[in-house]
Design an enzyme around this catalytic site. Structure first.
Site, PDB file in Angstrom:
ATOM      1  N   LYS A  33     -19.686 -21.532  -9.260  1.00 55.72           N
ATOM      2  CA  LYS A  33     -19.824 -20.829 -10.563  1.00 55.72           C
ATOM      3  C   LYS A  33     -18.357 -20.520 -10.396  1.00 55.72           C
ATOM      4  O   LYS A  33     -16.885 -21.515 -11.244  1.00 55.72           O
ATOM      5  CB  LYS A  33     -20.598 -20.253 -11.990  1.00 55.72           C
ATOM      6  CG  LYS A  33     -20.252 -20.368 -13.120  1.00 55.72           C
ATOM      7  CD  LYS A  33     -20.328 -21.484 -13.536  1.00 55.72           C
ATOM      8  CE  LYS A  33     -20.578 -21.256 -14.868  1.00 55.72           C
ATOM      9  NZ  LYS A  33     -21.628 -20.916 -15.490  1.00 55.72           N
TER      10      LYS A  33
ATOM     11  N   TYR B  70       0.400  -0.563   0.100  1.00 53.94           N
ATOM     12  CA  TYR B  70      -0.143  -0.132   0.402  1.00 53.94           C
ATOM     13  C   TYR B  70       1.037   1.042   0.060  1.00 53.94           C
ATOM     14  O   TYR B  70       1.957   1.105  -0.784  1.00 53.94           O
ATOM     15  CB  TYR B  70      -0.623  -0.190   1.138  1.00 53.94           C
ATOM     16  CG  TYR B  70      -2.289   1.056   0.885  1.00 53.94           C
ATOM     17  CD1 TYR B  70      -3.136   0.745  -0.215  1.00 53.94           C
ATOM     18  CD2 TYR B  70      -2.375   2.070   1.751  1.00 53.94           C
ATOM     19  CE1 TYR B  70      -4.101   1.390  -0.059  1.00 53.94           C
ATOM     20  CE2 TYR B  70      -3.401   2.997   2.159  1.00 53.94           C
ATOM     21  CZ  TYR B  70      -4.090   2.893   0.380  1.00 53.94           C
ATOM     22  OH  TYR B  70      -5.345   3.522   0.616  1.00 53.94           O
TER      23      TYR B  70
ATOM     24  N   GLU C  98     -24.151 -15.447 -16.473  1.00 55.25           N
ATOM     25  CA  GLU C  98     -24.750 -16.256 -16.019  1.00 55.25           C
ATOM     26  C   GLU C  98     -26.261 -15.443 -15.760  1.00 55.25           C
ATOM     27  O   GLU C  98     -27.157 -15.396 -14.446  1.00 55.25           O
ATOM     28  CB  GLU C  98     -24.060 -16.731 -14.652  1.00 55.25           C
ATOM     29  CG  GLU C  98     -24.855 -18.482 -14.318  1.00 55.25           C
ATOM     30  CD  GLU C  98     -23.998 -19.279 -14.785  1.00 55.25           C
ATOM     31  OE1 GLU C  98     -24.150 -20.241 -15.094  1.00 55.25           O
ATOM     32  OE2 GLU C  98     -22.673 -18.721 -15.996  1.00 55.25           O
TER      33      GLU C  98
ATOM     34  N   ASP D  58     -25.299 -19.552 -20.489  1.00 56.30           N
ATOM     35  CA  ASP D  58     -26.079 -20.550 -20.211  1.00 56.30           C
ATOM     36  C   ASP D  58     -26.502 -20.985 -22.038  1.00 56.30           C
ATOM     37  O   ASP D  58     -27.085 -21.392 -22.341  1.00 56.30           O
ATOM     38  CB  ASP D  58     -27.917 -19.908 -19.795  1.00 56.30           C
ATOM     39  CG  ASP D  58     -26.847 -20.100 -18.363  1.00 56.30           C
ATOM     40  OD1 ASP D  58     -26.855 -20.979 -17.894  1.00 56.30           O
ATOM     41  OD2 ASP D  58     -27.647 -18.679 -17.614  1.00 56.30           O
TER      42      ASP D  58
END
Length: 764
Positions: free
Chosen positions: A95, A40, A137, A163
């Site tokens: 998924k 950082y 999805e 899909d």
């Protein structure tokens, strides 16, 4: 297993010990103030400035290139429908999990609370700089088409609605191979598609890319055949509307060559199936129940080539064969999109892979004798380890050839090696264990079945088909615990104190006495011993009433070892029994020996332990790369403890020259390939990743395995007994349910191997 019990198990799995299925872990050191100053402020400013000068540097300095967003609005979740964004989150997490375990891609699930296409598209566009790719999805049609089209046009990273395209890619590969087997050409066949959602449209389009003719395709929705004279058709449905004057599925399938089912269960009747053309191809992909039951279809026609969406039938059309590997290839060349050429390349790679000889580990994993290209094997299996080395390179090459790759690959051999390293072996060995055990379950005695965790493990072994449990212990306690667990399977319970066991107990006592009468045993004390569960259980195995045994959960290791050695004894070909723990680490399984038995083995005994451990590694489908450990490296000390290990290596090199083993060597050099290569390039371990460690004494082995287990929260399998006459294995006291299940699978496989050797010996 009852539906209610499966429901509870699923809920517990997702809730405990930590809610959800994924987490984020650091990839850089963070222990010191210096580390944090680099991670950082102020150090982080430097990569920020580099990326500001050249945006492409974001792939060099951040995780963007391996990060995929799994995005849904929950409007078409599995078979559950529109259940909303929050309820879709478990699926999206799942998924992400699949992305990681199959292709080492970091997936982050994002659920959007909107059904408005413009808002959805705008939101994804705003967050797109974070990700290397977008996996859409469970978005309902027709919105899914519009969302994907716009995002592909407006973003410069890969976008895919799985899909639609996942099912299309996998089924297209299966279709090409099915047509080859049926001796038909895709441009000639008549195809009927039951369903008109996103997946059906995408499948039909991809089939056309491979040569299917639009005029040969008939699509149906819930209203029947999609005809061009039907009013109010969407643009997607118009694309596949037919001019034929037919209305029903029954009319459509008459003389058809191919049926593609993406609709509802049991819609295709046996009569309809019989009306199809010769060597009919039927892909009934509705889940969980297909358009026609698999067994019914196979009974109806003998010439059928069939695929479903289910894992319990041949030829499962499973999207996991596609999306992890397609995104892997796209990310690795920094593709700006996933185009038609890349999808077609994935199809061809999958189709070609199914025609190649199948590795034995795949046959074992799926309980097959020999998978070969044919009617019951037209697409690869999801756990085929070759997928990651075949599909991503094909996709990456297609991206390069079609001009959408921003970081072309030059060295393809090196790329394939990197892909294989990405696949990892951490959990594969557990999956292999379970699959191998299920292929031929054996009768396993659980000698402490009146312990809750042992009974839980026996229940899992029974429900999952891993073993045929025999429950040994107090009948009343076992039955009470079974009721508590809702374990209502009718499996044997043996209480050695009951009257029913008296005859068997007497027979075992006489057999034991005959075996031990010249070693101080009397018939009287032999009878007494048969009242002890470990003696009784071991005699069951010795006398052939069981194939294997698991014990040790509630008793000290030494108290269980004694009856096992007295009853079972060492195999005739070995002078020392030994134990191995398999540690399931992020770098793959590591075999550790000897962790439980031999306090200070001699050089000869170390050599024998090494050979037995090597055989175990091979039985687990790993080629053993073995380091014999010491506090010294290759002759740096002449202390007897170091010399002993050196002498064991001399014996092994002399007697087993083909075995990849070396030492004496310190642990860090054994496990750090680069460090070892720089200092000891002469070693037989040079250029190899060590996966087997043999320790010089019991204390070092036992301490090490327990340290790894506790500090790294590593899954373990063991201690696995080597060198006994039968498949008997002793648990660590207080082993977890998961560890007991793993050891049960080991006992089953051990019994399988022994049966295989007995059969081979009889044939000779």
């Amino acid at each position: 297993m009852s539906k209610e019990k499966r429901r509870r198990e699923a809920l517990i799995y997702h809730a405990k010990p930590t809610p959800g299925k994924i987490k984020i872990v650091p990839t850089k050191p963070y222990a010191t103030q210096r580390d944090l100053a680099l991670a950082y402020s102020p150090g982080v400013a430097e990569p920020c400035l580099e990326i500001h000068k050249d945006r492409e540097q974001v792939y060099k300095y951040t995780a963007k290139g391996n990060l995929v967003a799994v995005i849904s609005n929950g409007t078409a979740v599995l078979g559950l429908g529109d259940i909303g964004p929050e309820a879709s989150k478990p699926v999206m997490e799942g998924k992400s999990l699949l992305f990681k375990i199959f292709a080492d891609i970091d997936g982050i699930d994002i659920e959007l609370d909107t059904k408005d296409v413009d808002k959805f598209v705008e939101t994804v566009k705003i967050m797109a700089p974070t990700f290397g790719g977008i996996n859409l999805e469970d978005i309902k049609a027709p919105e899914a088409f519009e969302i994907e089209r716009r995002l592909k046009e407006e973003l410069n990273i890969p976008v895919m609605h799985d899909d639609q395209h996942g099912t299309a890619i996998i089924s297209a590969a299966a279709l090409l191979n099915a047509l080859e087997l049926a001796e038909k050409k895709i441009e000639d066949v008549r195809i009927v598609i039951s369903g008109a959602g996103a997946a059906a449209i995408s499948c039909s389009r991809l089939y056309r890319s491979f040569g299917a003719k639009r005029e040969h395709m008939i699509m149906l929705d819930s209203k029947g055949v999609i005809r061009d004279d039907r009013p109010d058709l969407s643009d997607e449905k118009k694309e596949f509307a037919t001019h034929l004057k037919i209305d029903t599925l029954e009319e459509a399938v008459k003389d058809a060559d191919v049926f593609i089912g993406l609709s509802i269960a049991d819609i295709l009747s046996p009569a309809m199936l019989k009306s199809m053309g010769r060597k009919a191809i039927v892909f009934a992909m509705a889940n969980p129940n297909p358009e026609i039951d698999y067994a019914l279809a196979m009974k109806t026609r003998k010439d059928i080539i069939m695929a479903t969406g289910r894992s319990d039938h041949p030829n499962q059309v499973n999207n996991v064969l596609g999306f992890p590997f397609i995104f892997r290839g796209a990310l690795d060349v920094r593709a700006t999109k996933i185009n038609e050429e890349m999808k077609m390349a994935a199809v061809k790679a999958l189709a070609d892979l199914a025609k190649q000889p199948v590795p034995e580990q795949v046959n074992i994993a799926y309980g097959e004798t020999r998978l070969t290209f044919g009617r019951e094997y037209i697409i690869p299996k999801p756990f085929d380890p070759r997928l990651i080395a075949e599909v991503p390179p094909a996709v990456a090459r297609a991206a390069m050839e079609s001009g959408v790759a921003k970081a072309p690959i030059a060295d393809w051999d090196r790329y394939r090696e990197e892909l294989l390293q990405r696949s990892g072996d951490d959990k594969k060995v557990i999956r292999w264990l379970m699959s191998r055990a299920k292929a031929m379950p054996k009768k396993i005695v659980f000698a402490e079945a009146d312990q809750l965790d042992v009974l839980k493990a026996a229940q899992i072994a029974h429900d999952e088909g891993i073993a045929h449990p025999i429950l040994l212990g107090n009948r009343r306690m076992i039955e009470e615990l079974k009721e508590e667990l809702e374990f209502d399977a009718d499996i044997p319970i043996i209480d050695q104190f009951e009257e029913d066991s008296l005859e068997k107990r007497e027979a075992y006592a006489k057999s034991y006495w005959e075996m031990r009468q010249r070693k101080g045993s009397t018939l009287y004390n032999s009878r007494s011993k048969m009242r002890e569960r470990n003696y009784f259980g071991a005699m069951m195995v010795r006398e052939g009433d069981a194939d294997g045994m698991i014990s040790g959960y509630s008793r000290s290791y030494s108290s269980v070892v004694k009856p096992i050695f007295e009853v079972i004894g060492r195999a005739t070909e070995v002078s020392r029994a030994a134990t191995v723990h398999v540690m399931i680490t992020s770098r793959g399984p590591i075999f550790l020996a000897d962790t439980s038995l031999n306090i200070d083995p001699s050089a000869e005994e170390l050599a024998e332990i090494t050979r037995m451990t090597a055989n175990l590694a091979r039985a687990f489908n790993f080629e053993p790369i073995i380091a014999l450990l010491s506090y010294a490296n290759f002759g740096s000390s002449n202390h007897p403890r170091a010399v002993k290990v050196r002498e064991a290596i001399r014996l092994l090199h002399e007697q087993d020259p083909d075995l990849v083993v070396d030492g004496e060597i310190q642990t860090d050099f054994a496990l750090n390939r680069k460090l070892r290569q720089s200092q000891f390039p002469f070693s037989k371990l040079a250029g190899k990743n060590v996966n087997t460690l043999v320790f010089p004494n019991l204390e070092s082995a036992n301490i090490t395995y327990k340290l790894i287990k506790e500090l790294q929260a590593t899954d373990t399998i063991g201690p696995i007994m080597l060198g006994l006459r039968r498949a008997v294995h002793i648990l660590q006291m207080g082993a977890s349910v998961e560890e007991i299940v793993n050891m049960t699978a080991v006992a089953v496989i051990d019994a399988q191997e022994r049966e295989k050797r007995r059969r081979a010996k009889k044939k000779r």
